[in-house]
Structure formats: C-alpha cells, structure tokens
Design a protein around this motif. Structure first.
Motif, PDB file in Angstrom:
ATOM      1  N   THR A 193      -7.612  12.583  -0.682  1.00 50.47           N
ATOM      2  CA  THR A 193      -7.294  14.007  -0.594  1.00 50.47           C
ATOM      3  C   THR A 193      -7.826  14.617   0.695  1.00 50.47           C
ATOM      4  OG1 THR A 193      -7.273  14.171  -2.999  1.00 50.47           O
ATOM      5  CG2 THR A 193      -7.515  16.230  -1.769  1.00 50.47           C
ATOM      6  N   GLU A 194      -9.074  14.353   1.038  1.00 49.69           N
ATOM      7  CA  GLU A 194      -9.649  14.922   2.262  1.00 49.69           C
ATOM      8  C   GLU A 194      -8.931  14.406   3.500  1.00 49.69           C
ATOM      9  OE1 GLU A 194     -11.749  17.481   2.568  1.00 49.69           O
ATOM     10  OE2 GLU A 194     -11.517  17.573   0.387  1.00 49.69           O
ATOM     11  N   ARG A 195      -8.590  13.130   3.510  1.00 53.15           N
ATOM     12  CA  ARG A 195      -7.852  12.568   4.638  1.00 53.15           C
ATOM     13  C   ARG A 195      -6.509  13.269   4.797  1.00 53.15           C
ATOM     14  NH1 ARG A 195      -6.634   6.319   4.453  1.00 53.15           N
ATOM     15  NH2 ARG A 195      -4.742   6.888   3.365  1.00 53.15           N
ATOM     16  N   ARG A 196      -5.817  13.507   3.674  1.00 57.74           N
ATOM     17  CA  ARG A 196      -4.520  14.187   3.732  1.00 57.74           C
ATOM     18  C   ARG A 196      -4.668  15.624   4.248  1.00 57.74           C
ATOM     19  NH1 ARG A 196       0.488  11.748   1.618  1.00 57.74           N
ATOM     20  NH2 ARG A 196       1.052  13.906   1.332  1.00 57.74           N
ATOM     21  N   LYS A 197      -5.730  16.322   3.818  1.00 57.20           N
ATOM     22  CA  LYS A 197      -5.972  17.686   4.297  1.00 57.20           C
ATOM     23  C   LYS A 197      -6.216  17.680   5.802  1.00 57.20           C
ATOM     24  CE  LYS A 197      -7.888  19.598   0.037  1.00 57.20           C
ATOM     25  NZ  LYS A 197      -9.127  20.074  -0.617  1.00 57.20           N
ATOM     26  N   THR A 198      -6.997  16.728   6.283  1.00 56.64           N
ATOM     27  CA  THR A 198      -7.279  16.624   7.714  1.00 56.64           C
ATOM     28  C   THR A 198      -5.998  16.326   8.494  1.00 56.64           C
ATOM     29  OG1 THR A 198      -9.522  15.872   7.247  1.00 56.64           O
ATOM     30  CG2 THR A 198      -8.650  15.394   9.447  1.00 56.64           C
ATOM     31  N   THR A 200      -3.473  18.042  -8.885  1.00 60.61           N
ATOM     32  CA  THR A 200      -3.198  16.673  -8.442  1.00 60.61           C
ATOM     33  C   THR A 200      -4.212  16.215  -7.404  1.00 60.61           C
ATOM     34  OG1 THR A 200      -1.673  17.418  -6.715  1.00 60.61           O
ATOM     35  CG2 THR A 200      -0.716  16.879  -8.877  1.00 60.61           C
ATOM     36  N   VAL A 201      -4.266  14.923  -7.215  1.00 64.12           N
ATOM     37  CA  VAL A 201      -5.133  14.306  -6.222  1.00 64.12           C
ATOM     38  C   VAL A 201      -4.321  13.230  -5.508  1.00 64.12           C
ATOM     39  CG1 VAL A 201      -6.111  12.683  -7.910  1.00 64.12           C
ATOM     40  CG2 VAL A 201      -7.348  13.156  -5.821  1.00 64.12           C
ATOM     41  N   TRP A 202      -4.420  13.202  -4.178  1.00 64.24           N
ATOM     42  CA  TRP A 202      -3.730  12.171  -3.405  1.00 64.24           C
ATOM     43  C   TRP A 202      -4.585  10.917  -3.355  1.00 64.24           C
ATOM     44  CZ3 TRP A 202       1.104  11.635  -2.035  1.00 64.24           C
ATOM     45  CH2 TRP A 202       1.917  12.772  -2.019  1.00 64.24           C
ATOM     46  N   THR A 221       0.851  -1.177   0.000  1.00 65.64           N
ATOM     47  CA  THR A 221       0.000   0.000   0.000  1.00 65.64           C
ATOM     48  C   THR A 221       0.890   1.231   0.000  1.00 65.64           C
ATOM     49  OG1 THR A 221      -1.687  -1.204   1.234  1.00 65.64           O
ATOM     50  CG2 THR A 221      -1.852   1.196   1.233  1.00 65.64           C
ATOM     51  N   ALA A 222       0.502   2.217  -0.811  1.00 65.75           N
ATOM     52  CA  ALA A 222       1.278   3.451  -0.887  1.00 65.75           C
ATOM     53  C   ALA A 222       0.341   4.627  -1.134  1.00 65.75           C
ATOM     54  CB  ALA A 222       2.307   3.375  -2.001  1.00 65.75           C
ATOM     55  N   GLU A 223       0.754   5.796  -0.649  1.00 65.35           N
ATOM     56  CA  GLU A 223       0.038   7.025  -0.952  1.00 65.35           C
ATOM     57  C   GLU A 223       0.769   7.696  -2.106  1.00 65.35           C
ATOM     58  OE1 GLU A 223      -0.510   9.442   2.526  1.00 65.35           O
ATOM     59  OE2 GLU A 223      -1.723   7.892   3.517  1.00 65.35           O
TER      60      GLU A 223
END
Length: 158
Positions: A131-136, A103-105, A91-93
């Motif tokens: 993306t939302e998880r990364r922003k949080t 871009t989108v994570w 698994t990787a981000e």
C-alpha cells in the motif's frame, strides 16, 4: 527418523509463523488449505480462522479476482508446453478486502503445487502489503504530471 521429521516440521512452522509476508496454499477450488499468521497483519478485521474458511474470491476485490483467474488460466494453458519451467512463478499486484470493506494493495508471488506425477493440484504463494509503495508511486506520477504541464506551458525562451 521421527525426531528428524519433528524438527523439520518445527523449522518450517517457525519460518511460516515469523515471516513478514503471508505464506499460503490454495486448492484448485480456490479454497485456502494453509495460510500463515502474517496475513492478519496485511488484511485487517479477520481472524486467522475466518480467513482459512474463505476462498480467494471472497478476499480479493472483483477486479483483482478477474486478474488472478486470468493469470491461473494463462499458466494452465502453458502446461505441457515444451521448454516451460514447471516451477515458474508469477507476480501480480492485487487488491484485498479488509473486513470493514476498505482495501489493501498487495504483491502476490505464486506458483503451482504439483503431485508426484507433476500434475497441478494447487497454488502456493506469498503476499506482502504494498500500500505505501503504491501511494508513493501515485504521488510521483502526480508530481511528474504537474511538472509536465508546467514545462509544456512555458515558452521556448526557458
């Protein structure tokens, strides 16, 4: 037998088309051999046909492509090692490029596809938008840093 095969194909088609995660396969030349329609909800601006003509190098940012190549190389180096699960996954981000350059994570979980003799012939995986998880996570990191600075600057009386 033909009817059973047809029903099985229909079942898997419905799963792939209705999954919230994009399901995909690539060959060892990093060319998509299958990609589910969910990908166009994750990566914007492309059609499904556009994406099936692309390689992962074209879709990933350069930094994420380097990470992906490194992971594949690490996994290939493990091939033939005693006790290694041939059905393992990684698994990787990774960051994907939208057609407009933004871009989108994503979180990508992938494993090897093997032929009947067990030789690696490709990679299969699932991709989801994080993306939302990364922003949080970034907001939490910033808040923690601010609190650390405040606490570090307070006197011992507190």
């Amino acid at each position: 037998m033909e009817q059973v095969l047809k029903e099985s194909e229909e079942h898997y088609r419905l799963l792939a088309e209705n999954s919230l995660d994009a399901i995909w396969t690539i060959d060892m030349n990093l060319k998509y051999t299958f990609i589910s329609p969910a990908i166009i909800k994750i990566v914007t601006g492309y059609t499904l046909e556009d994406l099936t003509q692309m390689t992962i190098q074209e879709l990933l940012t350069p930094a994420s492509f380097s990470i992906a190549v490194k992971l594949v190389e690490e996994e290939l180096a493990l091939e033939g090692t005693s006790g290694i699960d041939p059905y393992r996954s990684r698994t990787a981000e990774l960051e994907l490029r939208n057609k407009d350059g933004s871009t989108v994570w994503t979180e990508i979980k992938a494993s090897f596809i093997r032929d009947i003799e067990g030789n690696v012939i490709g990679v299969q995986g699932a991709t989801r938008d994080i993306t939302e998880r990364r922003k949080t996570q970034e907001a939490l990191r910033e808040t923690n840093e601010k609190l650390r600075v405040i606490f570090d600057s307070m006197g011992e009386a507190v």
